[in-house]
Design a protein around this motif. Sequence first.
Motif, PDB file in Angstrom:
ATOM      1  N   THR A 186       2.841   4.421  -7.378  1.00  0.00           N
ATOM      2  CA  THR A 186       2.533   5.844  -7.299  1.00  0.00           C
ATOM      3  C   THR A 186       1.106   5.999  -6.802  1.00  0.00           C
ATOM      4  N   GLY A 187       0.833   7.107  -6.139  1.00  0.00           N
ATOM      5  CA  GLY A 187      -0.514   7.373  -5.660  1.00  0.00           C
ATOM      6  C   GLY A 187      -0.605   8.735  -5.009  1.00  0.00           C
ATOM      7  N   GLN A 188      -1.754   9.002  -4.419  1.00  0.00           N
ATOM      8  CA  GLN A 188      -1.967  10.220  -3.640  1.00  0.00           C
ATOM      9  C   GLN A 188      -2.605   9.829  -2.320  1.00  0.00           C
ATOM     10  N   ALA A 189      -2.239  10.566  -1.252  1.00  0.00           N
ATOM     11  CA  ALA A 189      -2.741  10.212   0.067  1.00  0.00           C
ATOM     12  C   ALA A 189      -2.787  11.424   0.982  1.00  0.00           C
ATOM     13  N   ARG A 190      -3.740  11.391   1.885  1.00  0.00           N
ATOM     14  CA  ARG A 190      -3.815  12.342   3.002  1.00  0.00           C
ATOM     15  C   ARG A 190      -3.455  11.551   4.244  1.00  0.00           C
ATOM     16  N   ALA A 191      -2.268  11.818   4.781  1.00  0.00           N
ATOM     17  CA  ALA A 191      -1.757  10.971   5.865  1.00  0.00           C
ATOM     18  C   ALA A 191      -1.038  11.796   6.913  1.00  0.00           C
ATOM     19  N   PHE A 192      -1.177  11.375   8.170  1.00  0.00           N
ATOM     20  CA  PHE A 192      -0.464  11.999   9.271  1.00  0.00           C
ATOM     21  C   PHE A 192       1.035  11.887   9.041  1.00  0.00           C
ATOM     22  N   GLU A 193       1.728  13.009   9.122  1.00  0.00           N
ATOM     23  CA  GLU A 193       3.172  13.088   8.878  1.00  0.00           C
ATOM     24  C   GLU A 193       3.552  12.538   7.505  1.00  0.00           C
ATOM     25  N   ALA A 194       2.570  12.460   6.592  1.00  0.00           N
ATOM     26  CA  ALA A 194       2.788  12.079   5.181  1.00  0.00           C
ATOM     27  C   ALA A 194       3.356  10.672   5.024  1.00  0.00           C
ATOM     28  N   THR A 195       3.156   9.801   6.008  1.00  0.00           N
ATOM     29  CA  THR A 195       3.752   8.461   5.981  1.00  0.00           C
ATOM     30  C   THR A 195       2.780   7.440   5.408  1.00  0.00           C
ATOM     31  N   ILE A 196       3.213   6.756   4.343  1.00  0.00           N
ATOM     32  CA  ILE A 196       2.432   5.726   3.675  1.00  0.00           C
ATOM     33  C   ILE A 196       3.204   4.409   3.756  1.00  0.00           C
ATOM     34  N   LEU A 197       2.504   3.314   4.029  1.00  0.00           N
ATOM     35  CA  LEU A 197       3.138   2.008   4.106  1.00  0.00           C
ATOM     36  C   LEU A 197       2.598   1.091   3.025  1.00  0.00           C
ATOM     37  N   HIS A 198       3.389   0.077   2.669  1.00  0.00           N
ATOM     38  CA  HIS A 198       2.940  -0.880   1.668  1.00  0.00           C
ATOM     39  C   HIS A 198       3.616  -2.229   1.886  1.00  0.00           C
ATOM     40  N   GLN A 199       2.943  -3.259   1.433  1.00  0.00           N
ATOM     41  CA  GLN A 199       3.499  -4.614   1.402  1.00  0.00           C
ATOM     42  C   GLN A 199       2.812  -5.363   0.271  1.00  0.00           C
ATOM     43  N   LEU A 200       3.400  -6.489  -0.112  1.00  0.00           N
ATOM     44  CA  LEU A 200       2.870  -7.306  -1.202  1.00  0.00           C
ATOM     45  C   LEU A 200       2.700  -8.735  -0.705  1.00  0.00           C
ATOM     46  N   ARG A 201       1.499  -9.288  -0.927  1.00  0.00           N
ATOM     47  CA  ARG A 201       1.187 -10.636  -0.466  1.00  0.00           C
ATOM     48  C   ARG A 201       0.687 -11.486  -1.627  1.00  0.00           C
ATOM     49  N   ASP A 202       0.957 -12.804  -1.548  1.00  0.00           N
ATOM     50  CA  ASP A 202       0.305 -13.689  -2.504  1.00  0.00           C
ATOM     51  C   ASP A 202      -0.974 -14.234  -1.866  1.00  0.00           C
ATOM     52  N   MET A 203      -1.721 -15.056  -2.589  1.00  0.00           N
ATOM     53  CA  MET A 203      -3.025 -15.491  -2.114  1.00  0.00           C
ATOM     54  C   MET A 203      -2.940 -16.590  -1.051  1.00  0.00           C
ATOM     55  N   ASN A 204      -1.737 -17.087  -0.783  1.00  0.00           N
ATOM     56  CA  ASN A 204      -1.527 -18.002   0.343  1.00  0.00           C
ATOM     57  C   ASN A 204      -1.156 -17.253   1.618  1.00  0.00           C
ATOM     58  N   GLY A 205      -1.118 -15.919   1.536  1.00  0.00           N
ATOM     59  CA  GLY A 205      -0.743 -15.123   2.695  1.00  0.00           C
ATOM     60  C   GLY A 205       0.744 -14.925   2.855  1.00  0.00           C
ATOM     61  N   VAL A 206       1.543 -15.438   1.920  1.00  0.00           N
ATOM     62  CA  VAL A 206       2.994 -15.228   1.973  1.00  0.00           C
ATOM     63  C   VAL A 206       3.292 -13.761   1.680  1.00  0.00           C
ATOM     64  N   ILE A 207       4.072 -13.133   2.552  1.00  0.00           N
ATOM     65  CA  ILE A 207       4.442 -11.732   2.349  1.00  0.00           C
ATOM     66  C   ILE A 207       5.632 -11.692   1.397  1.00  0.00           C
ATOM     67  N   VAL A 208       5.365 -11.372   0.157  1.00  0.00           N
ATOM     68  CA  VAL A 208       6.387 -11.365  -0.893  1.00  0.00           C
ATOM     69  C   VAL A 208       7.305 -10.158  -0.737  1.00  0.00           C
ATOM     70  N   SER A 209       6.735  -9.026  -0.365  1.00  0.00           N
ATOM     71  CA  SER A 209       7.513  -7.810  -0.103  1.00  0.00           C
ATOM     72  C   SER A 209       7.132  -7.304   1.279  1.00  0.00           C
TER      73      SER A 209
END
Length: 265
Positions: A186-209
């Motif tokens: 959850t969060g709040q954002a001011r974004a063009f066309e209200a689009t927010i992106l997210h990803q999850l990484r571990d400390m080896n750079g592996v993209i978990v999500s």
Amino acid sequence: MPIIMRKTYIYTVRPGETVYSIAQRYRSSVQEILRINYLIPPVSDHGLIYPGNVLIVPDLSTAGRVSYIVNWGEVFNKIAFRFSTPLELLSGINSIANPNVINPNQQINVPAFIYEIELGDTLAGIANRFDLSLVNLIRANQGRPGFSVDVIWPGYQLVLPLPTTRNIVVWNPLPGTRVVNGQRITGQARAFEATILHQLRDMNGVIVSNERFTSADAGAPAYGNFYSSIPFDRFPTTSRGELWVYTRSANDGSIQDLIRTVVYF
């Protein structure tokens, strides 16, 4: 980790006030205020407070975020500076059209959370654990009785600023917490066309999500609320990782307004 999830106020003592009167006003407890602010020997005489002291005051009746209570004569940019956050974001998430006009006793939601010190902690260790500048940690706790950069006390509670940009704050998950498959964001954002992106990484750079998008309930120039979840696409290879929340440039697709929140698996 002892992150405190209940509703909390950051309050500046005024002339003639007592711990009891403050506790009554905010549905708190005298004993709890004494304990978490260390208004007890050997740090302080029992319950001794002075005008200008900054206290953490827990609302024992509900969970919630941290609010700052505006003191007489305060200006908005001073509050933003205390919590190391942009003035634009702080006014936007509080729907304050004119930050030059704020009133004493007004409640301002601030991008911060509360941490209770454990035996063996150090300020530098806490800052490292939450990927937080030690300078910012110290600034957020200025004026608090019992706060010292040299000696800290188990049970004492600290105000820790959240990472923010001019346009994004992430309320959940909090830094230093454990995330699981399907974790809610959850969060709040001011974004063009209200689009927010997210990803999850571990400390080896592996993209978990993998990168996914969600939409805030309002687009720029408003700061809309956004909600999403993090499905795990791969197993993490380290115990620590980072949640990335951001936007992308409409011109070249580059990442903008990146919030990196330290999390654990």
